[in-house]
Design a protein around this motif. Structure first.
Motif, PDB file in Angstrom:
ATOM      1  N   GLN A 122       0.812  -1.223   0.000  1.00 21.04           N
ATOM      2  CA  GLN A 122       0.000   0.000   0.000  1.00 21.04           C
ATOM      3  C   GLN A 122       0.843   1.269   0.000  1.00 21.04           C
ATOM      4  OE1 GLN A 122      -2.618  -0.195   3.375  1.00 21.04           O
ATOM      5  NE2 GLN A 122      -3.954  -1.710   2.429  1.00 21.04           N
ATOM      6  N   ALA A 123       2.110   1.140   0.296  1.00 24.31           N
ATOM      7  CA  ALA A 123       2.977   2.325   0.330  1.00 24.31           C
ATOM      8  C   ALA A 123       4.043   2.264  -0.762  1.00 24.31           C
ATOM      9  CB  ALA A 123       3.630   2.457   1.701  1.00 24.31           C
ATOM     10  N   GLY A 124       3.808   1.473  -1.799  1.00 16.18           N
ATOM     11  CA  GLY A 124       4.792   1.395  -2.885  1.00 16.18           C
ATOM     12  C   GLY A 124       5.974   0.509  -2.573  1.00 16.18           C
ATOM     13  N   VAL A 125       5.893  -0.219  -1.452  1.00 18.46           N
ATOM     14  CA  VAL A 125       7.005  -1.078  -1.036  1.00 18.46           C
ATOM     15  C   VAL A 125       6.867  -2.459  -1.688  1.00 18.46           C
ATOM     16  CG1 VAL A 125       8.105  -2.216   0.935  1.00 18.46           C
ATOM     17  CG2 VAL A 125       7.282   0.145   1.147  1.00 18.46           C
ATOM     18  N   THR A 126       7.927  -2.921  -2.325  1.00 16.53           N
ATOM     19  CA  THR A 126       7.903  -4.244  -2.957  1.00 16.53           C
ATOM     20  C   THR A 126       8.846  -5.230  -2.284  1.00 16.53           C
ATOM     21  OG1 THR A 126       9.485  -3.426  -4.582  1.00 16.53           O
ATOM     22  CG2 THR A 126       7.151  -3.411  -5.219  1.00 16.53           C
ATOM     23  N   THR A 127       9.721  -4.726  -1.418  1.00 19.93           N
ATOM     24  CA  THR A 127      10.607  -5.612  -0.641  1.00 19.93           C
ATOM     25  C   THR A 127      10.609  -5.137   0.803  1.00 19.93           C
ATOM     26  OG1 THR A 127      12.090  -6.035  -2.512  1.00 19.93           O
ATOM     27  CG2 THR A 127      12.971  -6.452  -0.317  1.00 19.93           C
ATOM     28  N   ILE A 128      10.304  -6.055   1.716  1.00 21.13           N
ATOM     29  CA  ILE A 128      10.457  -5.745   3.135  1.00 21.13           C
ATOM     30  C   ILE A 128      11.497  -6.693   3.723  1.00 21.13           C
ATOM     31  CG2 ILE A 128       8.120  -4.857   3.446  1.00 21.13           C
ATOM     32  CD1 ILE A 128       7.335  -7.549   4.677  1.00 21.13           C
ATOM     33  N   VAL A 129      12.142  -6.208   4.774  1.00 25.52           N
ATOM     34  CA  VAL A 129      13.082  -7.064   5.492  1.00 25.52           C
ATOM     35  C   VAL A 129      12.599  -7.142   6.937  1.00 25.52           C
ATOM     36  CG1 VAL A 129      15.487  -7.540   6.047  1.00 25.52           C
ATOM     37  CG2 VAL A 129      14.935  -6.210   3.991  1.00 25.52           C
ATOM     38  N   ASP A 130      12.223  -8.338   7.343  1.00 30.03           N
ATOM     39  CA  ASP A 130      11.800  -8.520   8.725  1.00 30.03           C
ATOM     40  C   ASP A 130      13.015  -8.313   9.628  1.00 30.03           C
ATOM     41  OD1 ASP A 130       9.742  -9.530  10.725  1.00 30.03           O
ATOM     42  OD2 ASP A 130      11.480 -10.779  11.141  1.00 30.03           O
ATOM     43  N   ALA A 131      12.869  -7.420  10.615  1.00 27.29           N
ATOM     44  CA  ALA A 131      14.022  -7.050  11.438  1.00 27.29           C
ATOM     45  C   ALA A 131      14.076  -7.880  12.713  1.00 27.29           C
ATOM     46  CB  ALA A 131      13.982  -5.559  11.758  1.00 27.29           C
ATOM     47  N   GLY A 132      14.359  -9.161  12.529  1.00 32.87           N
ATOM     48  CA  GLY A 132      14.646 -10.008  13.686  1.00 32.87           C
ATOM     49  C   GLY A 132      13.453 -10.423  14.509  1.00 32.87           C
ATOM     50  N   ASN A 396       4.345  21.163   3.937  1.00 31.64           N
ATOM     51  CA  ASN A 396       3.516  21.501   2.776  1.00 31.64           C
ATOM     52  C   ASN A 396       3.667  20.510   1.622  1.00 31.64           C
ATOM     53  OD1 ASN A 396       6.024  22.162   1.874  1.00 31.64           O
ATOM     54  ND2 ASN A 396       5.696  24.376   1.835  1.00 31.64           N
ATOM     55  N   VAL A 397       4.230  19.355   1.910  1.00 36.79           N
ATOM     56  CA  VAL A 397       4.352  18.306   0.887  1.00 36.79           C
ATOM     57  C   VAL A 397       4.000  16.953   1.494  1.00 36.79           C
ATOM     58  CG1 VAL A 397       6.010  19.297  -0.744  1.00 36.79           C
ATOM     59  CG2 VAL A 397       6.828  18.316   1.401  1.00 36.79           C
ATOM     60  N   LYS A 398       3.527  16.070   0.641  1.00 40.37           N
ATOM     61  CA  LYS A 398       3.188  14.721   1.106  1.00 40.37           C
ATOM     62  C   LYS A 398       3.309  13.757  -0.062  1.00 40.37           C
ATOM     63  CE  LYS A 398      -0.646  12.217   3.368  1.00 40.37           C
ATOM     64  NZ  LYS A 398       0.046  11.695   4.540  1.00 40.37           N
ATOM     65  N   LEU A 399       3.879  12.614   0.219  1.00 40.68           N
ATOM     66  CA  LEU A 399       4.072  11.587  -0.794  1.00 40.68           C
ATOM     67  C   LEU A 399       3.089  10.444  -0.527  1.00 40.68           C
ATOM     68  CD1 LEU A 399       6.204  11.389  -3.080  1.00 40.68           C
ATOM     69  CD2 LEU A 399       7.617  10.046  -1.507  1.00 40.68           C
ATOM     70  N   GLU A 400       2.413  10.004  -1.586  1.00 40.62           N
ATOM     71  CA  GLU A 400       1.500   8.861  -1.430  1.00 40.62           C
ATOM     72  C   GLU A 400       1.661   7.903  -2.597  1.00 40.62           C
ATOM     73  OE1 GLU A 400      -2.393  10.159   1.177  1.00 40.62           O
ATOM     74  OE2 GLU A 400      -2.691   9.439  -0.864  1.00 40.62           O
ATOM     75  N   ALA A 401       1.502   6.626  -2.321  1.00 33.18           N
ATOM     76  CA  ALA A 401       1.581   5.629  -3.397  1.00 33.18           C
ATOM     77  C   ALA A 401       0.242   5.571  -4.123  1.00 33.18           C
ATOM     78  CB  ALA A 401       1.931   4.266  -2.821  1.00 33.18           C
ATOM     79  N   ARG A 402       0.291   5.604  -5.443  1.00 32.51           N
ATOM     80  CA  ARG A 402      -0.924   5.475  -6.253  1.00 32.51           C
ATOM     81  C   ARG A 402      -1.042   4.075  -6.866  1.00 32.51           C
ATOM     82  NH1 ARG A 402      -3.130   8.787  -3.823  1.00 32.51           N
ATOM     83  NH2 ARG A 402      -3.018  11.016  -4.224  1.00 32.51           N
ATOM     84  N   MET A 403       0.107   3.448  -7.106  1.00 37.40           N
ATOM     85  CA  MET A 403       0.067   2.105  -7.689  1.00 37.40           C
ATOM     86  C   MET A 403       1.373   1.383  -7.345  1.00 37.40           C
ATOM     87  SD  MET A 403      -1.023   1.120 -11.566  1.00 37.40           S
ATOM     88  CE  MET A 403       0.519   0.953 -12.405  1.00 37.40           C
ATOM     89  N   THR A 404       1.271   0.077  -7.135  1.00 37.90           N
ATOM     90  CA  THR A 404       2.466  -0.726  -6.862  1.00 37.90           C
ATOM     91  C   THR A 404       2.466  -1.924  -7.797  1.00 37.90           C
ATOM     92  OG1 THR A 404       2.309  -0.083  -4.530  1.00 37.90           O
ATOM     93  CG2 THR A 404       3.797  -1.904  -5.074  1.00 37.90           C
ATOM     94  N   ALA A 407       6.834  -7.695  -9.340  1.00 41.64           N
ATOM     95  CA  ALA A 407       7.193  -8.734 -10.318  1.00 41.64           C
ATOM     96  C   ALA A 407       6.286  -8.659 -11.554  1.00 41.64           C
ATOM     97  CB  ALA A 407       7.144 -10.129  -9.690  1.00 41.64           C
ATOM     98  N   GLY A 408       6.012  -7.430 -11.985  1.00 39.54           N
ATOM     99  CA  GLY A 408       5.254  -7.226 -13.215  1.00 39.54           C
ATOM    100  C   GLY A 408       3.757  -7.211 -13.047  1.00 39.54           C
ATOM    101  N   ARG A 409       3.259  -7.542 -11.859  1.00 35.66           N
ATOM    102  CA  ARG A 409       1.811  -7.567 -11.632  1.00 35.66           C
ATOM    103  C   ARG A 409       1.377  -6.327 -10.865  1.00 35.66           C
ATOM    104  NH1 ARG A 409       0.026 -12.908  -8.818  1.00 35.66           N
ATOM    105  NH2 ARG A 409      -1.989 -12.394  -9.734  1.00 35.66           N
ATOM    106  N   ILE A 410       0.278  -5.755 -11.298  1.00 34.96           N
ATOM    107  CA  ILE A 410      -0.267  -4.605 -10.566  1.00 34.96           C
ATOM    108  C   ILE A 410      -0.872  -5.148  -9.275  1.00 34.96           C
ATOM    109  CG2 ILE A 410      -1.949  -2.747 -10.581  1.00 34.96           C
ATOM    110  CD1 ILE A 410      -1.658  -2.761 -13.688  1.00 34.96           C
ATOM    111  N   SER A 411      -0.242  -4.824  -8.155  1.00 36.13           N
ATOM    112  CA  SER A 411      -0.634  -5.418  -6.880  1.00 36.13           C
ATOM    113  C   SER A 411      -1.339  -4.440  -5.962  1.00 36.13           C
ATOM    114  CB  SER A 411       0.606  -5.962  -6.162  1.00 36.13           C
ATOM    115  OG  SER A 411       1.209  -6.963  -6.948  1.00 36.13           O
ATOM    116  N   TYR A 412      -1.376  -3.183  -6.349  1.00 35.63           N
ATOM    117  CA  TYR A 412      -2.062  -2.162  -5.544  1.00 35.63           C
ATOM    118  C   TYR A 412      -2.448  -1.046  -6.485  1.00 35.63           C
ATOM    119  CZ  TYR A 412      -2.689   1.523  -2.011  1.00 35.63           C
ATOM    120  OH  TYR A 412      -3.193   2.531  -1.232  1.00 35.63           O
ATOM    121  N   ASP A 413      -3.715  -0.739  -6.552  1.00 30.60           N
ATOM    122  CA  ASP A 413      -4.192   0.295  -7.476  1.00 30.60           C
ATOM    123  C   ASP A 413      -5.535   0.818  -6.970  1.00 30.60           C
ATOM    124  OD1 ASP A 413      -4.685   1.952  -9.622  1.00 30.60           O
ATOM    125  OD2 ASP A 413      -5.233   0.333 -10.996  1.00 30.60           O
ATOM    126  N   PRO A 414      -5.526   1.472  -5.817  1.00 30.48           N
ATOM    127  CA  PRO A 414      -6.795   1.834  -5.171  1.00 30.48           C
ATOM    128  C   PRO A 414      -7.581   2.890  -5.936  1.00 30.48           C
ATOM    129  CG  PRO A 414      -4.994   2.907  -4.049  1.00 30.48           C
ATOM    130  CD  PRO A 414      -4.372   1.996  -5.066  1.00 30.48           C
TER     131      PRO A 414
END
Ligand SMILES: [Zn+2]
Length: 450
Positions: A122-132, A396-404, A407-414
């Motif tokens: 939902q935030a444009g993230v495609t790789t997460i690393v679980d931190a322990g 006065n600025v904000k970044l938001e994910a519009r699509m993620t 691996a080539g598949r549209i996985s988030y497109d609200p």
């Protein structure tokens, strides 16, 4: 024999069907993101480009790729197109969190620690690393229950504590076995990228079972055996100082997460940034945000940024204690609001974290790499942000994910960037679906070919 037969068969097809080419019968690309402003620091691109995807891989990043060459075209003009974001501090997993690092000895199994891995998309993230979240004894469960089933790519730092974070055993030296830790990393090297140490004996007096550097030393011993970096969650004390950690204990390439947490002397009493940070950075120590529910204070972050110190990587430390207020784009937005340029923020959320975990194939839109893509909207207006000390900063600025795209598949497109307007939908849209029939045509994770 097999090879020569294959060559003959291929030649026979070419001779028999000389006029049929794939370009005429099927699109050259599966997906084309058209007209976006591409920021790909790994390839020094910061300009308007089209991005084409074929069979899950980046196929082209060029100006003016013809729309008729793609099966699906998505207009992303006025938006930013970046490599899929990499969040190297995230928590997945199951079970109860002891949360006993704040009140040592008191086990409070009130909350599960981990949150759904795919929420990161939902935030444009495609790789997460679980931190322990998991250690040697619990990693296999985490792998089978979460990592193997997630759409987002999940990597992990292995906790030096065999039981991980969720069983209330983080203070037990018996649980910190460098050899077992290293053997587990070696076995799952495709997933595990490093070692994590955290939450060790933050307040109570030292005793024979609890000596100042035990957790740090054992994590380093494991990491040296397995040849991976250590990620440190750390609490300085008079017998275990911050300067000793970053100037003596940490090795080049090791990662200090939670850098703007309240407990670190980032800003000295005279308002100047602690010179130890630059000294540590010069010897190869890496600084990471790891925002979380208790590790980001504007009183450290803002003066540090003003004096030129920006952490090497931006990460969330997402867990159940903070997922309602923190996301990757939210943390990035805080740095934007502090005045860090967007391209620099993208660098610290893509190519930098990829390098820190020794995965240079990630965090880039290079042709041939897996097509992990974030489409981001940079909004101007009145926004405000909070830190972990219950304080606010206006911006006065904000970044938001519009699509993620993962691996080539549209996985988030609200917002339905890739979808057709409902009145123009295909005929079956207007019918009641049979039981068991897949939802056509506009599931965000399929390419609707209209
Ligand atoms: Zn964490």
């Amino acid at each position: 024999m097999k090879i020569s037969f294959a060559i003959i068969a291929a030649l026979a097809i070419v001779v028999a069907f000389p006029v049929i080419t794939f370009a005429q019968t099927s699109p050259r690309y599966d997906l084309l993101l058209k007209g976006g402003h591409v920021i790909d620091p790994a390839n020094h691109i910061d300009d308007v480009r089209d991005v084409a995807v074929f069979q899950g891989k980046i196929a082209a990043v060029e100006k003016d790729i013809p729309a008729d060459q793609a099966g699906k075209v998505v207009d992303v003009s006025k938006l930013y197109v970046t490599p899929g974001l990499i969040d190297i501090h995230y928590h997945i997993g199951h079970g109860g969190a002891p949360l006993d690092w704040f009140t040592p000895g008191a086990r409070v199994h009130a909350l599960p620690l981990g949150i759904p891995a795919d929420m990161a998309l939902q935030a444009g993230v495609t790789t997460i690393v679980d931190a322990g979240t998991a250690g040697a004894d619990t990693f296999l469960q985490e792998k089978e229950e979460v990592i193997d089933r997630s759409r987002v790519r999940v990597l992990a730092f292995l906790n030096i504590v065999s039981n991980g974070m969720q069983g209330g055993l983080e203070q037990s030296l018996d649980e910190m076995d460098p050899k077992l830790c290293a053997a587990t990393i070696t076995r799952y090297r495709d997933i595990i990228v490093g070692v994590k140490t955290a939450h060790y004996w933050t307040a109570l007096p030292w005793d024979a079972e609890h000596i100042p550097w035990a957790a740090v030393d054992r994590a380093i011993e494991c990491a040296t055996l397995a040849n991976v970096p250590v990620m440190y969650d750390f609490w300085p004390r008079p017998d275990r100082t911050y300067e000793d950690l970053i100037l003596k204990k940490m090795r080049p390439g090791d990662i200090h997460t939670h850098v703007f947490a309240q407990q670190f002397p980032i800003i000295l009493p005279d308002g100047k940034i602690n010179p130890a940070l630059a000294e540590a950075h010069a010897r190869g120590v890496i600084f990471d945000v790891g925002h979380g529910s208790g590790s980001f204070w504007f009183r450290n972050a803002v003066p540090a940024q003003k004096q030129g110190f920006i952490p090497d990587s931006i990460s969330t430390d997402l867990h159940t204690g903070n997922f309602n207020v923190v996301s990757m784009t939210d943390v990035m937005s805080k740095f934007l609001a502090m005045g860090v340029p967007l391209d620099d923020i993208i660098r610290r959320s893509t190519v930098n974290p990829a390098a820190e975990i020794h995965r240079p194939e990630l965090g880039t839109l290079s042709v041939g790499k897996e097509a992990d893509i974030a489409v981001l909207d940079l909004m101007k207006g009145h926004f405000s942000y909070i830190d972990c000390g219950v304080a606010r900063m206006d911006g006065n600025v904000k970044l938001e994910a519009r699509m993620t795209v993962r691996a080539g598949r549209i996985s988030y497109d609200p917002g339905g960037l890739s979808m057709v307007e409902w009145e123009k939908a295909r005929p079956q849209y207007f019918n009641v679906l049979d039981k068991g029939e897949a939802l056509p045509p506009a599931r965000a994770d399929d390419f609707p070919r209209d």
